[in-house]
Design an enzyme around this catalytic site. Structure first.
Site, PDB file in Angstrom:
ATOM      1  N   ASP A  29      -2.267 -10.511 -80.761  1.00  0.00           N
ATOM      2  CA  ASP A  29      -1.775  -9.511 -79.810  1.00  0.00           C
ATOM      3  C   ASP A  29      -0.410  -9.939 -79.296  1.00  0.00           C
ATOM      4  OD1 ASP A  29      -1.502  -7.477 -77.985  1.00  0.00           O
ATOM      5  OD2 ASP A  29      -2.905  -8.319 -76.530  1.00  0.00           O
ATOM      6  N   LEU A  30       0.546 -10.097 -80.201  1.00  0.00           N
ATOM      7  CA  LEU A  30       1.896 -10.529 -79.836  1.00  0.00           C
ATOM      8  C   LEU A  30       2.722  -9.310 -79.459  1.00  0.00           C
ATOM      9  CD1 LEU A  30       2.484 -13.195 -82.630  1.00  0.00           C
ATOM     10  CD2 LEU A  30       1.614 -13.530 -80.301  1.00  0.00           C
ATOM     11  N   GLU A  31       3.233  -9.317 -78.220  1.00  0.00           N
ATOM     12  CA  GLU A  31       3.967  -8.173 -77.703  1.00  0.00           C
ATOM     13  C   GLU A  31       5.391  -8.596 -77.332  1.00  0.00           C
ATOM     14  OE1 GLU A  31       1.615  -6.128 -74.746  1.00  0.00           O
ATOM     15  OE2 GLU A  31      -0.264  -6.584 -75.786  1.00  0.00           O
ATOM     16  N   SER A  32       5.968  -7.936 -76.343  1.00  0.00           N
ATOM     17  CA  SER A  32       7.391  -8.140 -76.048  1.00  0.00           C
ATOM     18  C   SER A  32       7.702  -9.567 -75.609  1.00  0.00           C
ATOM     19  CB  SER A  32       7.851  -7.148 -74.971  1.00  0.00           C
ATOM     20  OG  SER A  32       7.050  -7.288 -73.804  1.00  0.00           O
ATOM     21  N   SER A  81       6.582 -12.286 -76.809  1.00  0.00           N
ATOM     22  CA  SER A  81       6.317 -13.262 -77.879  1.00  0.00           C
ATOM     23  C   SER A  81       7.552 -13.644 -78.675  1.00  0.00           C
ATOM     24  CB  SER A  81       5.276 -12.694 -78.833  1.00  0.00           C
ATOM     25  OG  SER A  81       5.810 -11.596 -79.564  1.00  0.00           O
TER      26      SER A  81
END
Length: 857
Positions: free
Chosen positions: A654-657, A659
């Protein structure tokens, strides 16, 4: 019972209606005449029939007497009824009987009571179709199933049983297969509890930490009582099982811990004796008298109270009878009357240097006992060692060392007692084990009584120590048959139970001298679990926010099929290492810490029911570190260890902004390779999910640089191991897609269908390449659970229902329509389990109901 809808708990009841028996007997047709049935169609309840039409039902021919619909010929073919019996089909073109095979339970299976058992069968018909499969237990019908899978759940009860499975085809011909099995009672095991403390001698006024270690092999520990001299001084409801106790007076005390499990069974620890000494007359307090309330004290007078020396500053207040105000060290205004001069003489300190707690030594071997002792305000007079209550002698000066020939078996208590020049004593105890076997070995995980899933790998851990040599190998045995061998530590085996039943596991350890020893056996039950095609996926908070405290897993709704534990933590040193820190309380809330042991037990129990647990990496501001080969190695090693320690089924990405995942980044290049290495460490059985925001995937249609489409190269490299991709359709506005003019709005049927269609049918990327299709079972919708769980993107339940119908059955679509139905569509993901429970299950209950409805189609 009608056709199955969802999991059912069956309780057998015997009930006969004698009023209906004559009618049933009269309704059976007589087959004395035969009839040539070739060319006749099978009767169908939803068709209307006019007078004179002929049909076949249950291998007999009937003719309609007048118009009817939904009126069964076999039940209404008597005088003055809708149908007339023409005769039994004459056998020309006779059908073959159906085939049926019972998949669970196996013949002669031994099960334990109180578990959810799945009866399952397969059925086929070589010249027709299966109409229904009936399950009869002890001759009583418990279920009629009309669609695959042919299965029904039953809560096991003690007894001997025969299960009959009857398959009926479209000509009414049946085949019956039977299985016998036994269900035995499982007696509740009592919890185990031990009591420990750092010292067994304290001065009056000091605190002592009472610490218990409690566990329950077949349940959980609900509370621990600490009893002092037969009186309860504390009751602790959650781990750690600890209490700070302060005695009121000097003397000898006996302390025990009593543990109670979730079934009410109690166990008592071995008792420990504690000596509470009065305040010493030596040291700085030798010239002071004990404080007495109301006595006359002059300025500068010295008194002792609660093992502390005080000097009187204001004579009148020192002599006051108002203990609440001027009792030294206690009263609200004591500092206006007294000045503390520090502690009086303290007892000596003593530590065990060897052996270590729990060490195992060989019977008749020489054991070295070594201790250290000092006294901060005096001198040590003697240090004495005891084994099983018998003295080994007192030594006046160091080194404090004794040799004991181990002549006692099993658990042996060692004690060291130090005495100082004031006569104060301190003792410490330690328990070791004495074995008459040259090898000590056991199965450490799973524990006896565990329940595991059929056809799912189970990690079996063992320990082995040779007291005279080196262990050369440890072999795992299942039901007496060798299953696997390990030659180096850690001794971990992968075992997959092949069928429902109870299994006996033990290990046999061998050393370099040719000795071999078998461990005690543990019993493990395997049960059949079936994951639904259309799954409900939710994220569980490992932190406190507006939704409340973290939810104990055993208090979570049973509707969730896949549980994402949010989140793992990136190491502060950014060296690739990942940590998982279970919630342990914080200064911003009064939420109770979660018990790690209970958390692990809950995961195992829910996995035995078919639930899947994955550890999520990332979150809105979370990241991982993968810049170098060293980072990558630490990442793989730490996550593999976390998965093994906590029992997770796999990982969620769940890599988002936060990361820094972009095209060309080291994370993008290294993460797929690292995931494959972790899966290899899990014996090839890792459940992998991904939860990107939609710009990272479908956004690749708009642009293919930066974050846009940045997940796609990683997806392409793990397609063969990816179980679910549930893109977040929230917090990022509408979805640009190839099918609508402009972006599909958040929460709309078109957005949900378009996002899924792009992944299952493929779409063209901004760089001219193409995202290749995923299987429909690899794709799920990602939505917020309610008004507070996301800034935007909430979808009405009616829209979610319509989108699921559109995707699974190609019905109720809006403007975006799939090329074909997706019968195995993965389901619905939401953020989050905690917000959903906070909001009264307004999301999970209706969505789960819809998914279960689709499961039956």
């Amino acid at each position: 019972m009608d056709a199955i809808s969802g999991v059912q708990f069956i309780t057998i009841k015997r009930r006969i209606s004698y009023l209906t028996l004559p009618l049933l007997l009269c309704s059976f047709p007589s087959f004395s005449d035969t009839y040539q049935c070739d060319g006749l169609s099978e009767w169908q309840a939803d068709l209307a029939y006019s007078g004179g039409q002929k049909v076949v039902q249950e291998a007999a021919a009937y003719q309609a007497n007048w118009w009817s619909q939904s009126v069964s010929p076999s039940e209404y073919s008597g005088p003055w009824q809708e149908w007339s019996l023409l005769g039994q089909c004459d056998g020309r073109g006779a059908t073959q009987p159906p085939n049926v095979n019972v998949l669970s339970p196996i013949q002669g299976a031994s099960l334990t009571s109180g578990n959810l058992m799945t009866f399952e069968a397969s059925a086929s018909d070589s010249d027709g179709q299966i109409r229904e499969v009936q399950f009869l237990l002890q001759g009583e019908l418990i279920a009629t199933v009309t669609t695959v899978p042919y299965s029904v759940s039953w809560l096991t009860q003690a007894g001997n049983y025969q299960l009959d499975v009857v398959a009926k085809d479209d000509q009414g011909i049946t085949t019956t297969v039977s299985r016998t099995f036994t269900v035995g009672d499982v007696e509740n095991q009592h919890p185990k509890v031990t009591l420990s403390m750092d010292t067994e001698t304290i001065a009056l006024g000091d605190n002592m930490l009472l610490s218990a270690q409690a566990s329950d092999a077949d349940g959980v520990v609900s509370e621990v009582h600490f009893n002092v001299n037969g009186n309860t001084v504390a009751m602790v409801n959650t781990a750690p099982w600890e209490y700070q106790w302060q005695p009121n007076e000097a003397g000898d005390y006996t302390v025990v811990a009593i543990a109670t499990d979730d079934q009410g069974a109690k166990s008592e620890s071995p008792q420990i004796s504690i000596s509470v000494t009065p305040v010493s007359s030596g040291g700085r307090c030798s010239n002071a008298s004990p404080y007495v309330l109301g006595s006359s004290y002059s300025q500068g007078a010295l008194v002792t109270h609660n093992n502390t020396l005080f000097q009187c500053d204001v004579a009148g207040w020192c002599a006051s009878n108002a203990a609440w105000a001027y009792e030294p060290g206690v009263g609200q205004h004591w500092q206006e009357a007294w000045t503390t001069q520090g502690a009086c003489s303290s007892p000596p300190s003593v530590t065990f240097d060897s052996p270590q707690p729990g060490d195992t030594v060989l019977l008749a071997s020489d054991v070295s006992i070594l201790a250290s002792s000092n006294d901060e305000d005096g001198t040590i007079v003697s240090v004495e060692a005891f084994v099983g209550g018998m003295t080994l002698g007192a030594l006046p000066q160091p080194p404090y060392q004794w040799t004991w020939n181990a002549n006692l078996l099993d658990a042996v208590d060692l004690e060291i007692v130090a005495t100082d020049n004031d006569g104060l004593k301190t003792s410490v105890k330690r328990t070791i084990n004495v074995s008459d076997s040259v090898i000590v070995t056991s199965v450490t995980d799973p524990i006896s009584g565990s329940v595991v899933a059929v056809d799912k790998p189970v990690l079996v851990s063992a320990q082995a120590t040779s007291l005279q040599s080196n262990v050369t190998q440890v072999a795992l045995f299942v039901n007496g048959q060798s299953s696997a061998v390990a030659s180096t530590q850690p001794y971990v085996f992968v075992w997959t139970p092949p069928s429902v039943g109870t299994y006996q596991l033990n290990v046999v350890a061998s050393d370099a001298q040719g000795n071999s020893v078998a461990s005690d056996s543990i019993m493990v039950s395997a049960k059949s679990v079936v994951q639904p095609k259309h799954k409900l996926i939710g994220y569980w908070h490992n932190f406190v926010n507006g939704s409340g405290c973290p939810i104990p897993l055993n208090q979570m709704s049973k509707d969730w099929d896949i549980i994402d534990i949010a989140f793992a933590d990136n190491d502060r040193n950014s060296n690739g290492t990942v940590h998982f820190n279970l919630y342990n309380g914080d200064i911003r809330s009064d939420c109770a810490p979660l018990d790690p042991l209970q958390f692990k037990q809950d995961i195992k129990a829910l996995q035995a029911e078919g639930k899947i647990f994955v550890l999520s990496l990332g979150g809105a501001e979370g990241t991982i570190t993968l810049n170098t080969d060293s980072d990558e190695a630490a990442f793989v090693s730490s996550l593999s260890n976390i998965i093994e320690e906590w029992g997770f089924d796999g990982l969620d990405i769940d890599l988002e902004s936060g990361s820094n995942l972009v095209h060309g980044s080291q994370i993008q290049a290294r993460l797929p390779r690292a995931l494959r290495a972790i899966e290899a460490n899990m014996a090839g059985d890792m459940y992998l999910t991904m939860a990107p925001e939609h710009p990272y995937v479908q956004g690749g249609m708009v642009a293919y640089s930066g974050i846009w489409g940045a997940y796609i190269p990683m997806i392409d490299q793990v397609r063969d191991m990816l179980d679910l991709l549930h893109v977040q359709l929230y917090n990022n506005g509408g979805l640009a897609n190839p099918y609508t003019t402009g972006a599909a709005p958040e929460g709309s049927v078109d957005m949900m269908v378009a996002a899924s269609k792009m992944l299952i049918e493929g779409f063209e990327l901004a760089d001219g390449s193409r995202f290749m299709p995923l299987r429909d079972d690899q794709v799920a919708i990602g939505l917020p659970s309610g008004p507070s769980s996301a800034n935007s993107g909430q979808a009405p339940i009616a829209n979610i229902d319509a989108a699921l119908d559109c995707l699974v059955t190609k019905s109720r679509c809006d403007s975006v329509i799939p090329e074909r139905p997706y019968p195995n569509f993965g389901g619905v993901m939401t953020w989050s389990i905690n917000w959903d429970q906070h909001d009264g299950f307004n999301f999970s209950k209706p969505v789960k109901a819809k998914l279960e409805q689709l499961e039956q189609q």
